[in-house]
Every structure is written in structure tokens, then in C-alpha cells.
Design a protein around this motif. Structure first.
Motif, PDB file in Angstrom:
ATOM      1  N   HIS A 283      -7.176  -1.838  -2.189  1.00 48.27           N
ATOM      2  CA  HIS A 283      -6.500  -0.817  -2.985  1.00 48.27           C
ATOM      3  C   HIS A 283      -5.028  -0.800  -2.614  1.00 48.27           C
ATOM      4  CE1 HIS A 283      -5.810   2.830  -5.243  1.00 48.27           C
ATOM      5  NE2 HIS A 283      -7.101   2.943  -5.516  1.00 48.27           N
ATOM      6  N   VAL A 284      -4.158  -0.739  -3.634  1.00 52.42           N
ATOM      7  CA  VAL A 284      -2.726  -0.585  -3.341  1.00 52.42           C
ATOM      8  C   VAL A 284      -2.495   0.762  -2.674  1.00 52.42           C
ATOM      9  CG1 VAL A 284      -1.977  -2.135  -5.177  1.00 52.42           C
ATOM     10  CG2 VAL A 284      -2.294   0.290  -5.688  1.00 52.42           C
ATOM     11  N   TRP A 285      -1.487   0.807  -1.783  1.00 57.82           N
ATOM     12  CA  TRP A 285      -1.295   1.998  -0.941  1.00 57.82           C
ATOM     13  C   TRP A 285       0.203   2.322  -0.852  1.00 57.82           C
ATOM     14  CZ3 TRP A 285      -5.374   4.731  -0.405  1.00 57.82           C
ATOM     15  CH2 TRP A 285      -5.456   5.769   0.534  1.00 57.82           C
ATOM     16  N   PRO A 286       0.664   3.339  -1.579  1.00 57.43           N
ATOM     17  CA  PRO A 286       2.103   3.652  -1.606  1.00 57.43           C
ATOM     18  C   PRO A 286       2.667   4.121  -0.272  1.00 57.43           C
ATOM     19  CG  PRO A 286       0.950   4.646  -3.472  1.00 57.43           C
ATOM     20  CD  PRO A 286      -0.094   4.158  -2.539  1.00 57.43           C
ATOM     21  N   ALA A 287       1.817   4.587   0.641  1.00 55.09           N
ATOM     22  CA  ALA A 287       2.303   5.094   1.928  1.00 55.09           C
ATOM     23  C   ALA A 287       2.671   3.979   2.893  1.00 55.09           C
ATOM     24  CB  ALA A 287       1.251   6.009   2.560  1.00 55.09           C
ATOM     25  N   LEU A 288       2.369   2.735   2.549  1.00 53.21           N
ATOM     26  CA  LEU A 288       2.702   1.586   3.395  1.00 53.21           C
ATOM     27  C   LEU A 288       3.774   0.745   2.714  1.00 53.21           C
ATOM     28  CD1 LEU A 288      -0.900   0.407   4.365  1.00 53.21           C
ATOM     29  CD2 LEU A 288       0.733   1.553   5.887  1.00 53.21           C
ATOM     30  N   PRO A 289       4.637   0.085   3.495  1.00 55.34           N
ATOM     31  CA  PRO A 289       5.637  -0.800   2.876  1.00 55.34           C
ATOM     32  C   PRO A 289       4.979  -1.989   2.195  1.00 55.34           C
ATOM     33  CG  PRO A 289       5.633  -1.063   5.271  1.00 55.34           C
ATOM     34  CD  PRO A 289       4.758   0.117   4.972  1.00 55.34           C
ATOM     35  N   THR A 290       5.626  -2.494   1.177  1.00 48.61           N
ATOM     36  CA  THR A 290       5.080  -3.614   0.413  1.00 48.61           C
ATOM     37  C   THR A 290       4.826  -4.821   1.318  1.00 48.61           C
ATOM     38  OG1 THR A 290       6.238  -2.876  -1.569  1.00 48.61           O
ATOM     39  CG2 THR A 290       5.474  -5.157  -1.541  1.00 48.61           C
ATOM     40  N   GLY A 291       3.614  -5.344   1.243  1.00 50.63           N
ATOM     41  CA  GLY A 291       3.252  -6.522   2.026  1.00 50.63           C
ATOM     42  C   GLY A 291       2.493  -6.219   3.289  1.00 50.63           C
ATOM     43  N   ALA A 292       2.544  -4.967   3.756  1.00 51.44           N
ATOM     44  CA  ALA A 292       1.736  -4.593   4.917  1.00 51.44           C
ATOM     45  C   ALA A 292       0.281  -4.430   4.476  1.00 51.44           C
ATOM     46  CB  ALA A 292       2.252  -3.297   5.531  1.00 51.44           C
ATOM     47  N   THR A 486       8.337   3.018  -5.951  1.00 47.47           N
ATOM     48  CA  THR A 486       6.895   2.733  -5.867  1.00 47.47           C
ATOM     49  C   THR A 486       6.220   3.468  -4.710  1.00 47.47           C
ATOM     50  OG1 THR A 486       7.241   0.750  -4.503  1.00 47.47           O
ATOM     51  CG2 THR A 486       7.244   0.461  -6.898  1.00 47.47           C
ATOM     52  N   ASP A 487       6.863   4.516  -4.209  1.00 47.77           N
ATOM     53  CA  ASP A 487       6.256   5.261  -3.109  1.00 47.77           C
ATOM     54  C   ASP A 487       5.668   6.596  -3.547  1.00 47.77           C
ATOM     55  OD1 ASP A 487       8.694   6.432  -3.655  1.00 47.77           O
ATOM     56  OD2 ASP A 487       9.368   6.519  -1.573  1.00 47.77           O
ATOM     57  N   TYR A 488       5.622   6.857  -4.856  1.00 50.23           N
ATOM     58  CA  TYR A 488       4.899   8.039  -5.329  1.00 50.23           C
ATOM     59  C   TYR A 488       3.418   7.870  -5.016  1.00 50.23           C
ATOM     60  CZ  TYR A 488       8.897   9.893  -7.931  1.00 50.23           C
ATOM     61  OH  TYR A 488      10.111  10.416  -8.282  1.00 50.23           O
ATOM     62  N   GLY A 489       2.767   8.982  -4.691  1.00 49.37           N
ATOM     63  CA  GLY A 489       1.361   8.922  -4.310  1.00 49.37           C
ATOM     64  C   GLY A 489       0.450   8.535  -5.461  1.00 49.37           C
ATOM     65  N   LEU A 490      -0.745   8.091  -5.121  1.00 48.16           N
ATOM     66  CA  LEU A 490      -1.757   7.791  -6.124  1.00 48.16           C
ATOM     67  C   LEU A 490      -2.057   9.042  -6.937  1.00 48.16           C
ATOM     68  CD1 LEU A 490      -4.213   5.730  -3.877  1.00 48.16           C
ATOM     69  CD2 LEU A 490      -2.435   4.835  -5.395  1.00 48.16           C
ATOM     70  N   HIS A 491      -2.282   8.869  -8.220  1.00 50.73           N
ATOM     71  CA  HIS A 491      -2.597   9.937  -9.178  1.00 50.73           C
ATOM     72  C   HIS A 491      -1.374  10.797  -9.516  1.00 50.73           C
ATOM     73  CE1 HIS A 491      -7.250   9.863  -8.464  1.00 50.73           C
ATOM     74  NE2 HIS A 491      -6.707   8.660  -8.322  1.00 50.73           N
TER      75      HIS A 491
END
Length: 541
Positions: A283-292, A486-491
Motif C-alpha cells: 500500500h502506498v503510504w504518504p507518511a513515508l518519503p518516496t522510495g522508503a 503527495t503527503d496528504y493522508g489517505l482518504h
């Protein structure tokens, strides 16, 4: 005879005159009701034309990828052949493992492949569909699988609770790549498909913004489908070099509360031949930097349940409350009582959530005490046992509190609660953690605390050893370049996917598939004997 002839001529003349008059009256407003042209037919035609153009674009992009594979994969086949022929995964030289990793990275970085990912994802984003209604999404997936010459079956995840969820369902897809032999290992790669009933407000994406009012892909499922389709393209090109084993691609509808994963498990997605022995999801996760990449063994996501409480009283005039049994007052007390379930009802060392998310009562009149009130909310826990305990407590508190105020309470729960998503300990420690580290930009998998969000990948993880990953995507965006944050939370209505994460997801899927088939072919079912034995030594994978 002459008299009869003249009479007939008069009749014919009269009839002719009447026909002429009636014909001319066809344009008179009160004789024929014309339908006003509001432009809807033209708009529908434009939408159909746009959708057809998108389908042609996707088909063309997938076809180009299929042709590109034929020219590029000679070097890949050589690497894979060496990889599968090595005596065991623990004896592979570091150079061979890294060569495979680098080859997969190279394949996902070509301009053609990048275009395929972007085209597919943006088309899916334009047409978000709610659970059990994902017809266009399913057709898009089928179009691409057909172009890639990957066999698949449809009709999965039929809706067995149409009284609770609208839509017939049956839009799930299961595809296969590999030997498909009964005695060979089989693993599952899974992606969810459905969108959310949220009005999109993401800036800078006008060219591919949601075309469906009040619906959007606010949880990244369009990205998940795209990642799995990208992995399908690469794995199909590698198929001739997969010595033993089958990769089962599961495109699953109705994740957002509809338990589509449970439907597919009930329909046999694990036990069908060849039976699956492990499953992987992400699942993509906005709370982590891209690629982590992050994950953890044990419970990663919570068990989840929804509830509805109907508090029934006796309505009446607001000026004479003594003649009523007020459900609003009872509901107010109930909301406060529910807060004590977690704070005073369970151990501080346990995790639990009881949230009230909706309250409704009355029909708009300010001087009427309504006869009933409705409270809705959610219950979360990190174990099924705790979820069941909290659920019983919600029912007891609702009924008892309502009774104190002279009301009756009817408590109902969802048709399918979600169990916690639990990562198998041995699979994670001795395999998945190392593979994730190969792909992560950090060079390791970040350890992450469990979250109280729910995920129906849990229904797969209940049955077979599984790992669920969180892929960072939160450092994308550049307002100066008109790229959304792209750091807005899911939903969130402004949620935006960082498309740089798409090839990373593809790489993770492909590495998990190839390396797990190799591991299962070499080591049977004991994951402790398959991996490096030391989660820090990623090069030996």
C-alpha cells in the motif's frame, strides 16, 4: 350513379383536406411534446468517445510493452537461468542476486515502460468506481492482460450482501504466469481496485482528474492496480525462464469496507490449482518519503468493525418534553459512555479504538423532539479477540444506556468484520524483510508501529504466510512546477499519488515473485531455511 359519384368525390376531398391539416399540426406545440435538447446526448457521446480513445491508448501502450520485451529480455533470461539453476538461495553469489535486482530496475526505467505506467494509472484515476461496481476498472485490466497474452479468469468477488452494499460485484480478476503445474510452488501478488465516495479537490491534475462526481481514488488503489499490471508485464517476459512455479495475480474489488478479499478467499483464490503457499501485498503510504519501504512482523494493521445504533424513543412537541421519551438526550449520554470502553474497559497495554463518526436525528424542524436517533461508528483492535470483546461492550453499553433514559437500542454490525493484517514472523524475518531492503531507497525496511487502519488483505494473511508492505510516497510534489503535494493522508480529498512510486512497486512485486518461487522450490515450506538466516545480509538473496 352521378349522384353517387359526386358524393364520393366530396368525401375524398374532405378526407384529403383533413390529412393536410393534421400533417401541418405536427409542429404545433400542444399537439406534439418535443424533448428539449439540453446537450446531455452530446455530452454522453463525448464521454464515450473519450473512453474509447483511452482504451485505444492503453491497448497500444500495453502492446508496445509486449513487443519491447521480445527485444530486451535475452539478457534477462540469462540472468534468470543462472539464478534458478543455483544450488540454493543461500549459496547464490552476491553478484548474481544484485545482477537480477539491477536488471529489474533497468526494465522499469525505460521511457516506454514509464509511459505505460503513467498512461494506465491516469486512465484508472479518471474513472473511479465504488466497491462492487468496478466494471470499467475490470475492463481496463482485462484489456491490458489480453494485450500481454496473460491468461485470466473473471467473475471473482461477487457481492453476497446486496442489502448492505449496492452492486452485484463479480469484477475481480485472477491471472497466472508461470508453469501452472500442480506440484510446483505458487504465490499470490494482490492489488485492490475500488475508489471512495469523496469529491476530489487535488490541484494541478485537470487532465486526469476524476470524471465521476463525488468519487475519487483517494487511497491509491489506481496506483496499486498499475503496479501489479507493470509487474505482470515484466513477469510475462520472464515466464520462459521461470523453471518452477506460478505467480497468481489477484486484482481484488471492494476493499473499502466490502470485504472483497474475503469473497475471493471463499470463492477459492487460495485453494485453486496450484494452491498458493504465500501472499504479498502493498500500500502506498504518504507518511513515508518516496522510495522508503516499511513493514513489521506480527499485526501491522488493525481488525476493524462498523456499528449502527438506532435509539428509539417517543417523539413530540419540543415545548412539552415531559410528554416524550427523548432519544437525543439518550444518544448524547451514549456517545460519552462509549468513550469509557477503551479508557476504563481494557488494559493500557492493549490497543483499541471505539469512535463515533455520525449522529443523526430529526427531520429539520426545530420544535419537534424526534422519535429516534441514529449513531454510527467504528471499532478497531490489533487482535480478533479484542475486537470481539469491544464489539460486545458497544452493544451492552448502547442497550443499557438507552434503557436508563427510557429508550430502546437496536445495535447492528457490518456483514463482515476485518481481522487484523498479520505478517507471518518467519516469512518476514527470513525472506520478505531482505527482499524489501533490496528495493528500498534506504537499503533496509523501516520498522513501523502498527496502525489502526483496516485492510482486507488480512483475509489472505489469515490462511497462508503473507507479508504486507507500506511504500513511501510522501515527498513528491512541486507547486512551482504545478505538481500536487503527495503527503496528504489517505482518504483526504486532496490526496495525490507520487507517480515515482509506481516503478518501485513494480520492482518489489517482481523481486518478491521471482525470489519466493526460487526459495519455495529449494526449501519446501520452512522459511527459516530459505533466506539468508540473517536479515541484515540482503546481498545473499
Amino acid at each position: 350513379f352521378l349522384f353517387f359519384f359526386h358524393r364520393m368525390r366530396s368525401v375524398i376531398f374532405f378526407v384529403t383536406i383533413c390529412l393536410v391539416v393534421l400533417q401541418s399540426c405536427r409542429s404545433v406545440p400542444f399537439t406534439v411534446q418535443k424533448v428539449k435538447d439540453d446537450g446531455s446526448e452530446k455530452e454522453d457521446a463525448e464521454k464515450d468517445s473519450e473512453t474509447a480513445a483511452e482504451t485505444r491508448s492503453i491497448r497500444g501502450s500495453a502492446g508496445t510493452i509486449a513487443k519491447e520485451q521480445e527485444n530486451v529480455y535475452e539478457s534477462t533470461h540469462a540472468i534468470l537461468q543462472q539464478f534458478f539453476e543455483s544450488s540454493s538461495i543461500t549459496n547464490n553469489k552476491a553478484s548474481l542476486s544484485l545482477e537480477l535486482k539491477t536488471e529489474i530496475e533497468t526494465l522499469t526505467s525505460t521511457p516506454t515502460f514509464q509511459q505505460f505506467l503513467s498512461t494506465t494509472r491516469r486512465s484508472l484515476h479518471r474513472h473511479p468506481e465504488l466497491m462492487y461496481q468496478e466494471s470499467h476498472t475490470s475492463e481496463t485490466i482485462q484489456t491490458i492482460l489480453t494485450e500481454l497474452n496473460i491468461p485470466y479468469s473473471t467473475g471473482w468477488a461477487k457481492n453476497t450482501h446486496e442489502d448492505a452494499y449496492p452492486g452485484t460485484g463479480g469484477y475481480g480478476i485472477v491471472a497466472h504466469i508461470g508453469t501452472q503445474s500442480e506440484g510446483d510452488p505458487c504465490i499470490i501478488l494482490r492489488a485492490d481496485m475500488d475508489a471512495l465516495p469523496i469529491a476530489e479537490s487535488t490541484p494541478y491534475i485537470e487532465s486526469y482528474k476524476s470524471r465521476s462526481a463525488g468519487k475519487m481514488h483517494a487511497c491509491g488503489h489506481d496506483g496499486h492496480v498499475t503496479m501489479l499490471l507493470g509487474a505482470a508485464a515484466l513477469l510475462k517476459g520472464m515466464e520462459a525462464s521461470i523453471a518452477r512455479g506460478t505467480v497468481r495475480l489477484v486484482f481484488q474489488p471492494a476493499e473499502e469496507g466490502g470485504a472483497g478479499g474475503k469473497r475471493m478467499v471463499e470463492e477459492g483464490v487460495i485453494r485453486m490449482s496450484p494452491a498458493a503457499r504465500a501472499a504479498f501485498g502493498m500500500h502506498v503510504w504518504p507518511a513515508l518519503p518516496t522510495g522508503a519501504i516499511a513493514s513489521a512482523k506480527g499485526a501491522l494493521l488493525a481488525a476493524a468493525e462498523t456499528y449502527e445504533v438506532v435509539v428509539q424513543g417517543v417523539g413530540g412537541h419540543a415545548a412539552m418534553p415531559h410528554q416524550t421519551i427523548d432519544p437525543v438526550v439518550a444518544s448524547s449520554a451514549l456517545v460519552m459512555s462509549l468513550q469509557h470502553i477503551v479508557s476504563r474497559g481494557i488494559s493500557p497495554l492493549e490497543s483499541g479504538v471505539v469512535s463515533v463518526t455520525q449522529i443523526s436525528a430529526g427531520d429539520g424542524a426545530f420544535n419537534v423532539i424526534p422519535s429516534k436517533a441514529v449513531i454510527r461508528g467504528t471499532v478497531r483492535a490489533l487482535s480478533t479477540e479484542m475486537l470481539m470483546d469491544l464489539r460486545e461492550r458497544v452493544k451492552h453499553v448502547a442497550e443499557a444506556t438507552s434503557l436508563v433514559y427510557g429508550c430502546n437500542a437496536t445495535v447492528t454490525f457490518s456483514p463482515d468484520y476485518y481481522p487484523p493484517t498479520v505478517n507471518d514472523g518467519d516469512l518476514f524475518d527470513y525472506f520478505s524483510k531482505d527482499v524489501g531492503a533490496l528495493v528500498s531507497k534506504d537499503g533496509y525496511v523501516r520498522d513501523i508501529e502498527p496502525t489502526m487502519g483496516g485492510e482486507d488483505f488480512a483475509f489472505l494473511a489469515e490462511k497462508i504466510p503473507s507479508t504486507f508492505f507500506l511504500i513511501g510516497q510522501g515527498s513528491g510534489g512541486d507547486n512551482a512546477s504545478h505538481l500536487p503535494d503527495t503527503d496528504y493522508g489517505l482518504h483526504h480529498p486532496s490526496f495525490a499519488l507520487d507517480e515515482h512510486v509506481l516503478p518501485i512497486g513494480v520492482q518489489l512485486h517482481v523481486n518478491l515473485a521471482i525470489r519466493s518461487l526460487k526459495a519455495l522450490s529449494d526449501g519446501g515450506s520452512d522459511w527459516k531455511n530459505m533466506g539468508s538466516g540473517d536479515p541484515t545480509v540482503v546481498s545473499e538473496l
